[in-house]
Design a protein around this motif. Structure first.
Motif, short mmCIF file in Angstrom:
data_model
loop_
_atom_site.label_atom_id
_atom_site.label_comp_id
_atom_site.label_asym_id
_atom_site.label_seq_id
_atom_site.Cartn_x
_atom_site.Cartn_y
_atom_site.Cartn_z
N ARG A 24 0.72 -1.03 0.09
CA ARG A 24 0.06 -0.06 0.06
C ARG A 24 0.87 0.90 0.12
N LEU A 25 1.25 0.93 0.51
CA LEU A 25 3.13 2.60 1.03
C LEU A 25 3.31 2.67 -0.52
N VAL A 26 3.90 1.21 -1.13
CA VAL A 26 4.53 1.75 -2.33
C VAL A 26 3.46 2.68 -3.57
N ARG A 27 2.09 2.20 -3.28
CA ARG A 27 0.83 2.46 -4.38
C ARG A 27 0.93 3.73 -4.09
N LEU A 28 1.02 4.27 -2.62
CA LEU A 28 0.76 5.93 -2.19
C LEU A 28 1.83 6.75 -3.14
N TYR A 29 3.16 5.95 -2.98
CA TYR A 29 4.27 7.10 -3.61
C TYR A 29 3.84 7.00 -5.47
N GLU A 30 3.11 5.76 -5.27
CA GLU A 30 3.58 5.54 -6.74
C GLU A 30 2.46 6.72 -7.43
N GLY A 31 1.45 6.84 -6.73
CA GLY A 31 0.16 7.63 -7.00
C GLY A 31 0.55 8.85 -7.08
N GLY A 32 1.95 10.03 -6.62
CA GLY A 32 1.86 10.81 -6.22
C GLY A 32 2.31 11.37 -5.19
N ALA A 33 2.57 10.69 -4.01
CA ALA A 33 2.50 10.91 -2.73
C ALA A 33 3.40 11.72 -2.28
N THR A 34 4.37 12.42 -1.66
CA THR A 34 5.57 12.89 -1.64
C THR A 34 5.86 12.42 0.24
N ALA A 35 5.30 12.30 0.87
CA ALA A 35 5.52 12.36 2.13
C ALA A 35 4.34 11.20 2.90
N VAL A 36 4.39 10.58 3.70
CA VAL A 36 3.24 9.48 4.09
C VAL A 36 3.66 10.00 5.79
N GLU A 37 2.22 9.96 6.34
CA GLU A 37 2.35 9.84 7.39
C GLU A 37 1.53 8.57 7.96
N CYS A 38 2.59 8.06 8.87
CA CYS A 38 1.95 6.64 9.50
C CYS A 38 1.13 5.88 10.90
N ASP A 39 0.01 5.96 10.98
CA ASP A 39 -0.75 6.63 12.23
C ASP A 39 -0.44 5.49 12.61
N ALA A 40 0.58 5.13 14.47
CA ALA A 40 0.56 4.10 14.74
C ALA A 40 -0.22 4.13 16.09
N GLY A 41 -1.91 5.24 16.14
CA GLY A 41 -2.34 5.00 17.09
C GLY A 41 -2.76 4.11 17.71
N ALA A 42 -3.53 2.96 17.03
CA ALA A 42 -4.46 2.25 16.87
C ALA A 42 -3.75 0.46 17.89
N VAL A 43 -2.00 1.27 17.94
CA VAL A 43 -1.38 -0.19 18.28
C VAL A 43 -0.90 -0.05 19.96
N THR A 44 -1.81 -0.63 20.26
CA THR A 44 -2.14 -1.05 22.20
C THR A 44 -0.94 -2.37 22.52
N ALA A 45 -1.08 -3.35 21.48
CA ALA A 45 -0.36 -4.68 21.81
C ALA A 45 1.10 -4.68 21.29
N PRO A 46 2.15 -4.18 21.10
CA PRO A 46 3.13 -4.11 20.40
C PRO A 46 3.93 -5.45 19.96
N ASP A 47 4.15 -6.13 19.11
CA ASP A 47 5.09 -7.13 19.81
C ASP A 47 6.50 -6.74 18.68
N LEU A 48 6.79 -7.84 18.31
CA LEU A 48 7.96 -8.13 17.66
C LEU A 48 7.67 -7.58 16.34
N ALA A 49 6.58 -8.53 15.15
CA ALA A 49 6.16 -8.30 14.34
C ALA A 49 5.16 -6.69 14.10
#
Length: 112
Positions: A24-49
């Protein structure tokens, strides 16, 4: 400058999520995005994955455009710090230099 948003799934992204997010990130850049903001707010139980997902996203973004992570909670920050990858959040580390390491050596300094 076109900034797009990518949301990490919670409570923790899986290895399969990482592959999907990178595509999805590659598609965003290919679609013209010059920057991507990755929202990690939903990650409440992080692990090594979750760490792997962020690392893969950062590598995928390299050379394509800007990439920042927002909304990282205390648990994700602590895990990234524990594994030495807090820089994935795009923040400078504030660590002390390792003990016994000299930043510079003068010709007259005795060997340690």
């Amino acid at each position: 400058m076109e900034i797009r948003r990518l949301v990490l799934p919670g409570p923790a992204p899986t290895a399969l999520d990482a592959m999907t997010l990178c595509a999805r990130l590659v598609r965003l850049y290919e679609g013209g995005a010059t920057a991507v903001e990755c929202d990690a707010g939903a990650v409440t139980a992080p692990d090594l994955a979750a760490v792997e997902a962020l690392a893969r996203l950062r590598l995928t973004a390299r050379g394509r455009g800007g990439f920042t992570v927002t909304g990282a909670g205390p648990a994700l920050r602590a895990l990234l710090d524990l594994v030495g990858l807090v820089e994935l959040l795009g923040e400078a580390e504030e660590r002390e230099p390792a003990g016994g390491v000299q930043e510079g050596v003068e010709p007259d300094d005795p060997a340690v």
